[in-house]
Scaffold this active site. Structure first.
Site, PDB file in Angstrom:
ATOM      1  N   ASP A  91     -10.564   1.923  -3.792  1.00  0.00           N
ATOM      2  CA  ASP A  91     -11.131   1.574  -2.483  1.00  0.00           C
ATOM      3  C   ASP A  91     -12.648   1.548  -2.549  1.00  0.00           C
ATOM      4  O   ASP A  91     -13.301   1.111  -1.598  1.00  0.00           O
ATOM      5  CB  ASP A  91     -10.703   2.604  -1.429  1.00  0.00           C
ATOM      6  CG  ASP A  91      -9.358   2.255  -0.820  1.00  0.00           C
ATOM      7  OD1 ASP A  91      -8.811   1.190  -1.152  1.00  0.00           O
ATOM      8  OD2 ASP A  91      -8.848   3.052  -0.013  1.00  0.00           O
ATOM      9  N   ASP A 144       0.830  -1.208   0.000  1.00  0.00           N
ATOM     10  CA  ASP A 144       0.000   0.000   0.000  1.00  0.00           C
ATOM     11  C   ASP A 144       0.866   1.260   0.000  1.00  0.00           C
ATOM     12  O   ASP A 144       2.086   1.209   0.259  1.00  0.00           O
ATOM     13  CB  ASP A 144      -0.905  -0.031   1.240  1.00  0.00           C
ATOM     14  CG  ASP A 144      -2.244   0.659   1.025  1.00  0.00           C
ATOM     15  OD1 ASP A 144      -2.345   1.500   0.107  1.00  0.00           O
ATOM     16  OD2 ASP A 144      -3.184   0.379   1.799  1.00  0.00           O
TER      17      ASP A 144
HETATM   18  C1  DGJ Z   1      -5.921   1.757   1.754  1.00  0.00           C
HETATM   19  C2  DGJ Z   1      -6.239   0.566   0.923  1.00  0.00           C
HETATM   20  O1  DGJ Z   1      -6.621   0.934  -0.346  1.00  0.00           O
HETATM   21  C3  DGJ Z   1      -7.292  -0.268   1.634  1.00  0.00           C
HETATM   22  O2  DGJ Z   1      -7.696  -1.341   0.836  1.00  0.00           O
HETATM   23  C4  DGJ Z   1      -6.721  -0.736   2.935  1.00  0.00           C
HETATM   24  O3  DGJ Z   1      -5.656  -1.612   2.693  1.00  0.00           O
HETATM   25  C5  DGJ Z   1      -6.268   0.441   3.766  1.00  0.00           C
HETATM   26  N1  DGJ Z   1      -5.410   1.319   3.040  1.00  0.00           N
HETATM   27  C6  DGJ Z   1      -5.568  -0.025   5.001  1.00  0.00           C
HETATM   28  O4  DGJ Z   1      -5.043   1.007   5.738  1.00  0.00           O
END
Ligand code: DGJ
Length: 704
Positions: free
Chosen positions: A506, A440
């Site tokens: 997301d 991430d």
């Molecule tokens: C952002 C990501 O896109 C989410 O899927 C998740 O992993 C969160 N961060 C976790 O902090």
């Protein structure tokens, strides 16, 4: 004339134009053209001198510069303490084969050497990279170096995408008028608003019609893309890295190379996009095994890690057919929320008193792979790492940058910081059977300097990130990595050289995902697009959707589930299991075939699909996105089939039973209808009557 040909694309370069060589044709394959015809093509491209202009008409060369009379944006900007502001290159050597060329030019006075590498790939993409070497005795400060892709005169409409967190890749169009349409990323990553492609084509071009050209920068740092049209009737797409002041000062003998810039074209976006998909699928590390159906814990439990709950979730996941279980954020030291812990990559004994081993053993014992979330480039000030090494944080010198999600970025160009990150990840991978990292990146880079020098360092940091990923792969060859950046903020072909999936957004609301996946999918083939089935009520939009829509939209990508299955009743679990099974049955087609989108005359429906490369079968999803004005909605065509073959078309499981409000059965849906690919691709079939926000799958299978 240099004629490069490959994959249905011709690139003709005239090496005789003043200044540097000029691309005089990029697009349709011109066949085995005679040299005399190519000479004529170049001759016919020569502009006239006009009143008020310079005596030498300007050409849009591979590196347009004012020294040769180009008065649009120059391809190169830089200086030696203010001197050599107007470099002038003379062609030195041209080496080329059937599909590659290397062109070298020298500015003796400015003491600069330029190398332009061009390649037409098997997929018909044009790859271009420029390198500049400082052959002088003092530093040369580089400000900009861009690749130039000329556009045909008919390309008068541009399309790119913009967006934000939870809504990446929203298309926007405008006329390509005189001036510059500039898209920049200054975020140290492409960004949620980044356009993966800057495209220009004939007015109204769509997926199925209209010639269109586009470029992409294969780079995960800052970039600049422009569509420019001048009053000399030249227009071009240009692209390169965006450099901060002082970021690249070339010492004597040093060379800077741009990232690869890729250009594609097609009669319609489907053809343009297929070239990128073919190219990506030919990468040495493109996934060869079926994409494992994934469960990600994020929207199921967020930071609330608890072995009993996660064990129950793993058991439910295995029961519906999940093949990879990914433990998301929240497992490491001090990480009870998003204010602390980043940088300390050891398991938090407060939540995991026996470490991760009990969960890993449950997951692998259930026959699933284990994946783990990490955010290796980041650090919270509230972490042991930041307390011990504040100088590892990217900063302009003398102050810290503004925070994003309460976190900062580590300077991977600092060898000590790099070694810490590499060793932390390596230790985790050695200790546990982790086959997958969700990598991430949750903040934009601002004031990103090296604390040791006070100089801007996104360029070096990005190269160090690539080294880090390469080194991890070398030590753990079976490891797969997902590129996630608050969803889809780091999707580019630089990171995809080293990763196996992107987290597309997301937002997993299926209606939002239709556009998001369509436009991310212009660059990225479906097997690399993370697409999850969320819970009935989307966490990011609060809209509620039936399982068939949620699963049917995710079905075409690298399928996953992000839903607390411990709260789901048996009927829904069984239905989810049917979708997972249908995906497994179809993924050889979905993940190798040609992606198609229908240009429909209405905005209330969507038809997309994947057609096998040999066109023997196809799967489509037809979605009623809103109520249709006409009732029934009318006929819809199925693109991509072999016009001369006959097909049987019918509804496909698991949506074979129509749920919509139709008053009578649709005979073709249940019995199947026979028709030719030509008729199906033009006249089409009567679309089923559906409730809004409903989806059905259709299959077409060749007969005989
Ligand atoms: C952002 C990501 O896109 C989410 O899927 C998740 O992993 C969160 N961060 C976790 O902090």
């Amino acid at each position: 004339m240099i004629h490069l040909r490959n994959g249905g694309t011709s690139l003709v370069i005239d090496p005789t134009t003043p200044g540097l060589p000029t691309i005089v044709h990029w697009g349709h394959d011109l066949g085995d053209a005679a040299q005399a015809d190519l000479d004529g093509l170049a001759l016919a491209a020569e502009p006239q001198r006009v009143s008020g202009g310079l005596d030498v008409p300007a050409r849009l060369t591979l590196l347009p510069l004012d020294a040769a009379g180009w008065l649009g944006t120059p391809g190169l900007e830089g200086h030696r303490s203010g001197r050599v502001f107007s470099p002038s290159f003379a062609l030195s050597t041209v080496e080329h084969g059937p599909s590659t060329a290397t062109i070298t030019a020298v500015d003796d006075h400015g003491a600069l050497t330029l190398v332009v590498e061009l390649e037409v790939s098997d997929a018909g993409l044009v790859r271009q990279r420029l390198s500049l070497t400082n052959t002088g005795p003092d530093d040369y400060s580089l400000l900009a170096l861009a690749a130039t892709f000329p556009l045909p005169a008919q390309a008068t409409e541009i399309m790119d995408t913009t967006g934000r967190h939870l809504r990446e890749r929203s298309p926007q169009r405008r006329a390509l008028t005189v001036g510059t349409h500039l898209r920049e990323s200054r975020k140290g990553r492409p960004g949620a608003d980044a356009t993966l492609l800057l495209a220009a084509g004939t007015p109204g071009f769509g997926f199925e019609r209209g010639q269109v050209h586009a470029v992409h920068v294969a780079w995960s740092g800052n970039h600049r893309l422009a569509a420019e049209r001048t009053v000399t009737a030249e227009s071009a797409l240009t692209a390169g890295e965006l450099l901060a002041p002082g970021e690249v000062d070339l010492a004597p003998g040093a060379t800077y190379s741009t990232p690869w810039v890729l250009g594609s074209w097609g009669d319609g976006l489907t053809e343009l996009s297929a070239r990128f998909h073919t190219e990506l699928r030919s990468r040495p590390r493109h996934p060869q095994r079926p994409r494992p159906v994934t469960l990600n814990t994020w929207e199921a439990v967020y930071f609330d890690h608890d072995l009993a709950t996660l064990t129950a979730l793993a058991e439910r996941a295995a029961a519906v057919g999940v093949e990879r279980f990914v433990l998301d954020d929240g497992w490491f030291l001090g990480r009870r929320d998003d204010t602390a812990g980043l940088g300390d990559w050891t398991v938090d004994p407060a939540v995991w008193p026996h470490g991760l081993t009990p969960l890993v053993e449950t997951v692998t014992g259930l026959g699933m792979e284990f994946g783990l979330w990490v955010e290796p480039e980041m650090v919270n000030l509230d972490s042991d790492l930041a307390r011990a090494h504040p100088g590892w944080i990217l900063q302009p010198g003398g102050r810290l940058p503004v925070e994003g999600r309460q976190q900062h970025v580590l300077n991977l160009a600092d060898p000590d910081a790099y070694a810490h990150v590499f060793e932390s990840l390596d230790a985790l991978l050695v200790e546990h059977p982790i086959s997958y990292l969700k990598w991430d990146h949750n903040r934009e880079l601002t004031s990103a300097g090296d604390a040791r020098t006070g100089r801007a360092t996104v360029h070096e940091h990005t190269l160090a990130l690539y080294r880090l990923l390469d080194e991890l792969h070398a030590r753990h060859p079976a490891l797969e990595i997902e590129s996630c950046a608050s969803g889809g903020a780091r999707v580019d072909l630089g990171i995809l050289e080293r990763t196996d999936r992107v987290w597309t957004s997301d937002c997993i609301d299926p209606l939002e995902r239709l556009d998001n996946q369509r436009y991310t999918g212009l660059l990225v083939p479906p097997e690399l697009l993370g697409a999850h089935v969320g819970g009935p009520r989307s966490h990011s939009t609060h809209r509620t959707h039936d399982l068939d829509l949620r699963a049917g939209v995710a079905f075409f990508g690298h399928l996953g589930i992000e839903w607390d299955l411990t709260t789901v009743d048996d009927d829904q679990l069984a239905a989810l299991g049917r979708w997972v099974e249908a995906h497994k049955q179809a993924r050889d087609l979905l993940h190798t075939g040609r992606v198609v989108h229908a240009d429909l005359p209405v905005a209330t429906a969507d038809l997309r699909g994947v057609v096998a490369q040999d066109r023997s079968r196809a799967l489509y999803a037809y979605t009623q996105t809103a109520t249709s004005l006409t009732y029934p909605a009318g006929r819809v065509h199925l693109p991509g089939l072999d016009p001369d073959a006959s097909y049987r078309v019918r509804l496909a499981a698991p949506t074979a039973a129509l749920a919509g409000p139709g008053q009578s059965p649709l005979r073709w849906a249940s019995d199947g209808a026979r028709s030719t690919g030509r008729a199906l691709g033009t006249t089409g079939i009567q679309a089923p009557v559906l409730y809004p926000e409903e989806l059905v799958l259709l299959e077409a299978t060749v007969i005989g």
